[in-house]
Design a protein around this motif. Structure first.
Motif, short mmCIF file in Angstrom:
data_model
loop_
_atom_site.label_atom_id
_atom_site.label_comp_id
_atom_site.label_asym_id
_atom_site.label_seq_id
_atom_site.Cartn_x
_atom_site.Cartn_y
_atom_site.Cartn_z
N UNK A 99 0.17 -10.35 -2.84
CA UNK A 99 0.40 -9.47 -1.71
C UNK A 99 -0.78 -8.54 -1.53
N UNK A 100 -0.95 -8.00 -0.34
CA UNK A 100 -2.05 -7.07 -0.06
C UNK A 100 -1.60 -6.07 0.99
N UNK A 101 -1.73 -4.78 0.65
CA UNK A 101 -1.39 -3.70 1.58
C UNK A 101 -2.59 -2.79 1.71
N UNK A 102 -3.11 -2.63 2.93
CA UNK A 102 -4.14 -1.61 3.13
C UNK A 102 -3.42 -0.30 3.38
N UNK A 134 -0.61 11.71 3.26
CA UNK A 134 -0.13 10.87 4.35
C UNK A 134 -0.75 9.49 4.15
N UNK A 135 0.07 8.45 4.14
CA UNK A 135 -0.41 7.10 3.85
C UNK A 135 -0.10 6.19 5.03
N UNK A 136 -1.14 5.56 5.56
CA UNK A 136 -1.04 4.67 6.72
C UNK A 136 -1.25 3.24 6.24
N UNK A 137 -0.28 2.37 6.46
CA UNK A 137 -0.30 1.06 5.80
C UNK A 137 -0.33 -0.10 6.78
N UNK A 138 -0.98 -1.17 6.34
CA UNK A 138 -0.97 -2.44 7.04
C UNK A 138 -0.64 -3.55 6.07
N UNK A 139 -0.07 -4.63 6.57
CA UNK A 139 0.30 -5.75 5.71
C UNK A 139 1.67 -6.27 6.10
N UNK A 156 7.29 -7.36 3.87
CA UNK A 156 7.79 -7.57 2.51
C UNK A 156 6.89 -6.89 1.48
N UNK A 157 5.58 -7.07 1.62
CA UNK A 157 4.65 -6.44 0.68
C UNK A 157 4.76 -4.93 0.76
N UNK A 158 4.86 -4.39 1.97
CA UNK A 158 4.99 -2.95 2.13
C UNK A 158 6.28 -2.45 1.49
N UNK A 159 7.37 -3.15 1.71
CA UNK A 159 8.66 -2.72 1.16
C UNK A 159 8.63 -2.65 -0.36
N UNK A 160 7.89 -3.57 -0.98
CA UNK A 160 7.78 -3.54 -2.44
C UNK A 160 6.90 -2.40 -2.91
N UNK A 161 5.81 -2.11 -2.17
CA UNK A 161 4.84 -1.12 -2.62
C UNK A 161 5.24 0.32 -2.29
N UNK A 162 6.03 0.50 -1.24
CA UNK A 162 6.34 1.86 -0.78
C UNK A 162 6.99 2.74 -1.85
N UNK A 163 7.95 2.24 -2.65
CA UNK A 163 8.53 3.11 -3.67
C UNK A 163 7.51 3.54 -4.73
N UNK A 192 3.52 12.30 0.97
CA UNK A 192 4.34 13.19 1.79
C UNK A 192 5.02 12.36 2.87
N UNK A 193 4.27 11.41 3.43
CA UNK A 193 4.80 10.46 4.40
C UNK A 193 4.06 9.14 4.20
N UNK A 194 4.77 8.04 4.33
CA UNK A 194 4.20 6.71 4.16
C UNK A 194 4.81 5.81 5.23
N UNK A 195 3.95 5.17 6.03
CA UNK A 195 4.45 4.34 7.13
C UNK A 195 3.66 3.04 7.23
N UNK A 196 4.38 1.97 7.53
CA UNK A 196 3.71 0.71 7.87
C UNK A 196 3.38 0.73 9.35
#
Length: 290
Positions: free
Chosen positions: A116-119, A135-140, A143-150, A157-161
């Motif tokens: 998996x890879x999440x920017x 503040x974290x801005x994510x791409x990917x 499924x990969x994001x859902x695993x990495x977010x926790x 403070x905030x994390x969004x795909x």
């Protein structure tokens, strides 16, 4: 709790990896300068490794926070790179601010290996990293994001795909574009106040409560008033980021006239010897002009 490798222990990565350890994750760190890795282990326990591959072996998540596109490729690719040792199903999370192009390139390599890879570039500066308030801005993929977010929640403070691979980097470009114009405007306002014989502190107390208020105003006006810039986010790094923004704008057809102008102002600050100064040092350029 997860087995995590953290690659890159600069002013951001060092505390971010520390938050992961504090949450009870099993953390192995890597840094190009081994002394920093040793210092991190002394403070936070965990382990350190001599190569990205050694750090990433058996890790469920590999987080990176390095310098630029080439640095990111170096920790990912080759026999000593993280990808060589990661097991199928593991997720690579990149917190570096890099081009969307290198993100998509490496995400493709990772996918071919079953990784998996999440920017996930971050905003909030050194203070945000130390306080776990980024503040974290994510791409990917979702499924990969859902695993990495926790996992990222340890310092978020905030994390969004924001979308598919590269979308996190594009959102970070928006962040840097907004900051560039804002800091120049703040610098001009404070410089104007000085020239007009007003008290900077009194001006800020009033205007910060209205539409002009901002994080930069609240957190930087005092050090700008005192001409202190030996901290924070370096001008050299900001010019790297703005270069990415301007190159991407050229590709997409976006118009960034203010960003291009402020980039040149930061070039002037570099010529003044301020490459390692905080980005708020734009006011020093105005003072130098008279």
């Amino acid at each position: 709790m997860a087995r995590i490798a953290f690659l890159g222990l600069g002013v951001m990565g060092f505390p971010m990896a520390g938050h992961l350890a504090a949450k009870g994750h099993e953390v192995t760190v890597y840094n190009r300068t081994a002394a920093k890795a040793e210092a991190w282990v002394k403070r936070h326990k965990g382990d350190w490794a001599a190569t990205p591959a050694d750090a990433a072996r058996d890790a469920e998540f590999v987080m990176a926070c390095v310098g630029n596109d080439d640095d990111l490729r170096a920790v990912c690719l080759g026999d000593a790179g993280a990808f060589a040792a990661m097991t199928a199903g593991a997720v690579f999370v990149d917190h570096t601010t890099v081009s969307a192009q290198v993100t998509r390139e490496l995400a493709g390599v990772a996918a071919a290996q079953g990784l998996g890879f999440v920017d996930a570039p971050v905003s909030g500066g050194q203070a945000g990293a130390e306080n776990g308030q980024l503040s974290i801005m994510c791409g990917g993929s979702a499924d990969d994001y859902a695993r990495a977010e926790p996992v990222m929640a340890a310092y978020a403070r905030i994390c969004r795909r924001m979308g598919a691979s590269g979308a996190g980097q594009l959102a970070k470009m928006c962040n840097q574009i907004a900051i560039a114009g804002l800091v120049q405007g703040l610098s001009e306002a404070l410089h104007f106040a000085e020239k007009a014989g007003l008290s900077i502190s009194e001006v800020v107390e009033v205007i910060s409560q209205g539409a002009a208020g901002s994080w930069q105003m609240q957190n930087r006006y005092k050090t700008m008033e005192e001409n202190r810039f030996d901290f924070g986010f370096a001008v050299d790094w900001m010019r790297k980021d703005l270069g990415i923004c301007l190159a991407t704008a050229n590709d997409t057809g976006a118009s960034l006239p203010v960003t291009a102008l402020v980039d040149q102002f930061y070039k002037d600050v570099q010529k003044m010897g301020g490459g390692r100064w905080d980005t708020s040092s734009l006011i020093a350029r105005l003072r130098a002009l008279g």
